[in-house]
Motif scaffolding. Structure first.
Motif, PDB file in Angstrom:
ATOM      1  N   CYS A 266      -1.688  -2.430 -14.136  1.00 35.30           N
ATOM      2  CA  CYS A 266      -0.503  -1.424 -14.177  1.00 35.30           C
ATOM      3  C   CYS A 266       0.743  -2.033 -14.971  1.00 35.30           C
ATOM      4  O   CYS A 266       1.713  -1.430 -15.143  1.00 35.30           O
ATOM      5  N   ILE A 267       0.774  -3.256 -15.426  1.00 36.97           N
ATOM      6  CA  ILE A 267       1.896  -3.998 -15.925  1.00 36.97           C
ATOM      7  C   ILE A 267       1.970  -3.714 -17.633  1.00 36.97           C
ATOM      8  O   ILE A 267       0.878  -3.964 -18.142  1.00 36.97           O
ATOM      9  N   GLU A 268       2.960  -3.140 -17.823  1.00 39.40           N
ATOM     10  CA  GLU A 268       3.036  -2.723 -19.384  1.00 39.40           C
ATOM     11  C   GLU A 268       3.881  -3.548 -20.131  1.00 39.40           C
ATOM     12  O   GLU A 268       3.504  -3.860 -21.441  1.00 39.40           O
ATOM     13  N   ARG A 269       4.706  -4.265 -19.546  1.00 38.52           N
ATOM     14  CA  ARG A 269       5.279  -5.162 -20.299  1.00 38.52           C
ATOM     15  C   ARG A 269       5.801  -6.598 -19.254  1.00 38.52           C
ATOM     16  O   ARG A 269       6.160  -6.412 -18.287  1.00 38.52           O
TER      17      ARG A 269
ATOM     18  N   TYR B 145      -8.558 -13.256 -16.818  1.00 40.90           N
ATOM     19  CA  TYR B 145      -8.115 -11.790 -16.826  1.00 40.90           C
ATOM     20  C   TYR B 145      -6.554 -11.841 -17.209  1.00 40.90           C
ATOM     21  O   TYR B 145      -5.957 -11.356 -17.987  1.00 40.90           O
ATOM     22  N   VAL B 146      -5.930 -12.457 -16.246  1.00 37.76           N
ATOM     23  CA  VAL B 146      -4.477 -12.678 -16.157  1.00 37.76           C
ATOM     24  C   VAL B 146      -4.094 -13.334 -17.612  1.00 37.76           C
ATOM     25  O   VAL B 146      -2.956 -12.941 -18.350  1.00 37.76           O
ATOM     26  N   ARG B 147      -4.652 -14.396 -17.875  1.00 45.37           N
ATOM     27  CA  ARG B 147      -4.349 -15.264 -19.271  1.00 45.37           C
ATOM     28  C   ARG B 147      -4.483 -14.232 -20.348  1.00 45.37           C
ATOM     29  O   ARG B 147      -3.543 -14.183 -21.300  1.00 45.37           O
ATOM     30  N   LEU B 148      -5.686 -13.444 -20.233  1.00 46.92           N
ATOM     31  CA  LEU B 148      -5.743 -12.344 -21.507  1.00 46.92           C
ATOM     32  C   LEU B 148      -4.631 -11.181 -21.512  1.00 46.92           C
ATOM     33  O   LEU B 148      -4.073 -10.924 -22.502  1.00 46.92           O
ATOM     34  N   HIS B 149      -4.434 -10.826 -20.145  1.00 46.58           N
ATOM     35  CA  HIS B 149      -3.685  -9.475 -20.154  1.00 46.58           C
ATOM     36  C   HIS B 149      -2.312  -9.548 -19.697  1.00 46.58           C
ATOM     37  O   HIS B 149      -1.319  -8.828 -20.262  1.00 46.58           O
ATOM     38  N   ALA B 150      -1.725 -10.644 -18.979  1.00 46.26           N
ATOM     39  CA  ALA B 150      -0.309 -10.677 -18.523  1.00 46.26           C
ATOM     40  C   ALA B 150      -0.273 -12.193 -18.030  1.00 46.26           C
ATOM     41  O   ALA B 150       0.152 -12.348 -16.884  1.00 46.26           O
ATOM     42  N   PRO B 151      -0.290 -13.096 -19.233  1.00 49.18           N
ATOM     43  CA  PRO B 151      -0.053 -14.397 -18.786  1.00 49.18           C
ATOM     44  C   PRO B 151       1.162 -15.071 -17.852  1.00 49.18           C
ATOM     45  O   PRO B 151       1.188 -16.005 -17.191  1.00 49.18           O
ATOM     46  N   PHE B 152       2.335 -13.955 -18.239  1.00 51.77           N
ATOM     47  CA  PHE B 152       3.561 -14.175 -17.385  1.00 51.77           C
ATOM     48  C   PHE B 152       3.617 -14.094 -16.006  1.00 51.77           C
ATOM     49  O   PHE B 152       4.286 -14.455 -15.324  1.00 51.77           O
ATOM     50  N   MET B 153       2.352 -13.442 -15.523  1.00 51.89           N
ATOM     51  CA  MET B 153       2.192 -12.974 -14.119  1.00 51.89           C
ATOM     52  C   MET B 153       1.280 -14.112 -13.306  1.00 51.89           C
ATOM     53  O   MET B 153       0.969 -14.186 -12.217  1.00 51.89           O
TER      54      MET B 153
END
Length: 160
Positions: A82-85, A127-135
């Motif tokens: 759900c995180i776009e940016r 998955y987080v590293r690939l899609h939203a590492p800042f999370m």
């Protein structure tokens, strides 16, 4: 909601709901002294369209599904999807991020986990590293309550 909290409906003594249930004959106990922290996962109400046994069995089954590591993994991935940016706000430690563990402590923690938990956490990290590492910090902060609740599950089911 990656780490949901599920409890049975209970009517606190003296509330409007309690009075309504009492009038309907659906209150098991009506002693104000009964209510304490240990009773938070039971109910003093008689269900209307099922037996108490069916309610308790369904509650335990729901808790098992929710605390299952593969389901936790799916919920976290759904949240990440759900995180776009990246948010344009400074990252503060009090925003719910877990403190970073030193590598050796992280290895020890991961080694202590059951295989399902370890696999789910490794998949989540990738998955987080690939899609939203800042999370990453926030997501790892969700692992701790999931770990605690999953470990408490047998005690909860026994209490119910």
């Amino acid at each position: 909601i990656p780490v949901p909290a599920i409890n049975m409906l209970d009517a606190l003594w003296g509330t409007k709901l309690w009075h309504r249930m009492y009038k309907e004959g659906r209150v098991i106990r009506h002693n104000a002294d009964y209510y304490d922290q240990s009773s938070r996962n039971v109910t003093t109400l008689i269900p209307k369209q099922m037996s108490r046994k069916e309610l308790m069995e369904g509650f335990c089954q729901l808790q098992r599904r929710i605390r299952d590591w593969s389901h936790f993994e799916a919920r976290v991935k759904g949240m990440i999807d759900c995180i776009e940016r990246k948010p344009n706000v400074p990252n503060k430690p009090q925003d719910g991020a877990a403190p970073r563990l030193p590598p050796q402590a992280m290895r020890s923690f991961m080694a202590s986990l059951e295989p399902d938990a370890r696999r789910a956490i490794i998949n989540i990290i990738g998955y987080v590293r690939l899609h939203a590492p800042f999370m990453m910090d926030k997501v790892m902060g969700l692992v701790i309550p999931q770990y605690g609740m999953a470990n408490e599950l047998p005690k909860l089911i026994e209490a119910v």
